[in-house]
Write a protein that holds these residues in place. Structure first.
Motif, PDB file in Angstrom:
ATOM      1  N   GLU A 289     161.653  20.037  42.469  1.00 22.65           N
ATOM      2  CA  GLU A 289     162.235  20.472  43.573  1.00 22.65           C
ATOM      3  C   GLU A 289     163.077  19.668  44.184  1.00 22.65           C
ATOM      4  O   GLU A 289     164.497  20.008  44.468  1.00 22.65           O
ATOM      5  N   TRP A 290     163.001  18.316  44.244  1.00 25.94           N
ATOM      6  CA  TRP A 290     163.936  17.200  44.597  1.00 25.94           C
ATOM      7  C   TRP A 290     164.918  17.140  43.534  1.00 25.94           C
ATOM      8  O   TRP A 290     166.211  16.885  43.888  1.00 25.94           O
ATOM      9  N   PHE A 291     164.772  17.312  42.340  1.00 23.29           N
ATOM     10  CA  PHE A 291     165.819  17.317  41.460  1.00 23.29           C
ATOM     11  C   PHE A 291     166.807  18.220  41.690  1.00 23.29           C
ATOM     12  O   PHE A 291     168.052  18.151  41.536  1.00 23.29           O
TER      13      PHE A 291
ATOM     14  N   LEU B 169     169.013  17.354  45.049  1.00 26.70           N
ATOM     15  CA  LEU B 169     169.817  16.521  44.978  1.00 26.70           C
ATOM     16  C   LEU B 169     171.127  16.915  44.359  1.00 26.70           C
ATOM     17  O   LEU B 169     172.158  16.543  44.867  1.00 26.70           O
ATOM     18  N   GLN B 170     170.854  17.737  43.658  1.00 30.92           N
ATOM     19  CA  GLN B 170     172.245  18.262  42.902  1.00 30.92           C
ATOM     20  C   GLN B 170     172.891  19.286  43.587  1.00 30.92           C
ATOM     21  O   GLN B 170     173.837  19.780  43.258  1.00 30.92           O
ATOM     22  N   SER B 171     172.403  19.649  44.786  1.00 31.20           N
ATOM     23  CA  SER B 171     173.173  20.440  45.653  1.00 31.20           C
ATOM     24  C   SER B 171     174.082  19.545  46.565  1.00 31.20           C
ATOM     25  O   SER B 171     175.163  20.160  47.382  1.00 31.20           O
TER      26      SER B 171
ATOM     27  N   PHE C  82     164.504  19.651  31.330  1.00 28.92           N
ATOM     28  CA  PHE C  82     164.415  18.229  32.289  1.00 28.92           C
ATOM     29  C   PHE C  82     162.801  18.422  32.636  1.00 28.92           C
ATOM     30  O   PHE C  82     162.371  19.540  33.325  1.00 28.92           O
ATOM     31  N   GLY C  83     161.950  17.502  32.311  1.00 30.32           N
ATOM     32  CA  GLY C  83     160.662  17.561  32.644  1.00 30.32           C
ATOM     33  C   GLY C  83     160.184  16.705  33.850  1.00 30.32           C
ATOM     34  O   GLY C  83     160.528  15.653  34.005  1.00 30.32           O
TER      35      GLY C  83
ATOM     36  N   LYS D 106     172.363  13.557  35.604  1.00 31.66           N
ATOM     37  CA  LYS D 106     171.787  12.194  35.438  1.00 31.66           C
ATOM     38  C   LYS D 106     171.793  11.417  36.414  1.00 31.66           C
ATOM     39  O   LYS D 106     170.894  10.745  36.624  1.00 31.66           O
ATOM     40  N   VAL D 107     172.507  11.341  37.574  1.00 27.10           N
ATOM     41  CA  VAL D 107     172.193  10.944  38.995  1.00 27.10           C
ATOM     42  C   VAL D 107     170.993  11.239  39.533  1.00 27.10           C
ATOM     43  O   VAL D 107     170.288  10.295  40.229  1.00 27.10           O
ATOM     44  N   ALA D 108     170.678  12.412  39.704  1.00 24.46           N
ATOM     45  CA  ALA D 108     169.366  12.820  40.290  1.00 24.46           C
ATOM     46  C   ALA D 108     168.452  12.145  39.608  1.00 24.46           C
ATOM     47  O   ALA D 108     167.286  11.900  40.345  1.00 24.46           O
TER      48      ALA D 108
END
Length: 204
Positions: A69-71, A74-76, A60-61, A83-85
């Motif tokens: 970092e937000w990606f 968000l997954q936490s 993922f780029g 996909k949602v992130a």
């Protein structure tokens, strides 16, 4: 593990970009915002999050370290996968996302495709204590926005933000303007003064 790719954009298809690094092409999934900054044939730098699973190896780029970092952050949240992130980061800038969480604005988060009200609520609730560390350029007014989101801001501040919002400004814009006004007027300023100074900020 790959942390960063620096090369030339070979092609873009859907949410995938191929980056040619000295003749080796790496495929990375990106948010729409990151893709909008890339052009085929031009040099590019992507900060990479590497996923290794039993059945896949995926990259993922991101255009910035902050977006990456937000990606991760968000997954936490339960119910938020890659996909949602990406959908959230395609819809909102990192600053907009930080502001939405501080203001507990689940409607803003729910603008992202595939994000229902329950997931949006979990994002703003579960990340409210973590968002300030990832606020980037949104950080200056973050404290006041958190107070507004939690309903503990002073009466003058709340009234000023409400008044500016009623004039057509978003709650985020209004809160940012009032935060700037507070710096000028001081913590004891009344709502009328904060509104006047806030409007001056918004007109710049």
């Amino acid at each position: 593990m790959i942390g960063k790719l620096k090369g030339t954009v070979d092609s873009i298809e859907g949410d995938l970009v191929l980056i040619d690094v000295h003749g080796v092409c790496y495929a990375a999934s990106c948010s729409a915002r990151t893709l909008s900054k890339l052009n085929v044939g031009e040099a590019a730098v992507l900060f990479i999050e590497t996923y290794v699973r039993e059945d896949q190896f995926r990259l993922f780029g991101f255009a910035s370290v902050l977006e990456r970092e937000w990606f991760r952050l968000l997954q936490s949240v339960q119910g938020v996968g890659a996909k949602v992130a990406l959908a959230v980061l395609s819809t909102l800038t990192t600053s907009e996302l930080a502001n939405a969480i501080a203001l507990q604005d689940k409607a803003m988060v729910a603008r992202a495709p595939g994000i229902g009200p329950k997931v949006a609520q979990r994002i703003v609730s579960e990340l409210k204590t973590k968002a300030p560390a990832f606020s980037g350029e949104a950080g200056a007014a973050m404290g006041l926005k958190q107070e507004l989101g939690e309903g503990v801001a002073g009466g003058a501040v709340t009234d000023a933000v409400s008044a500016l919002s009623n004039l057509g400004y978003s709650r985020d814009q209004a809160a940012t303007a009032v935060a700037a006004a507070l710096k000028t007027a001081g913590e004891d300023a009344d709502s009328a003064k904060l509104i006047r100074l806030g409007l001056k900020e918004l007109s710049r």
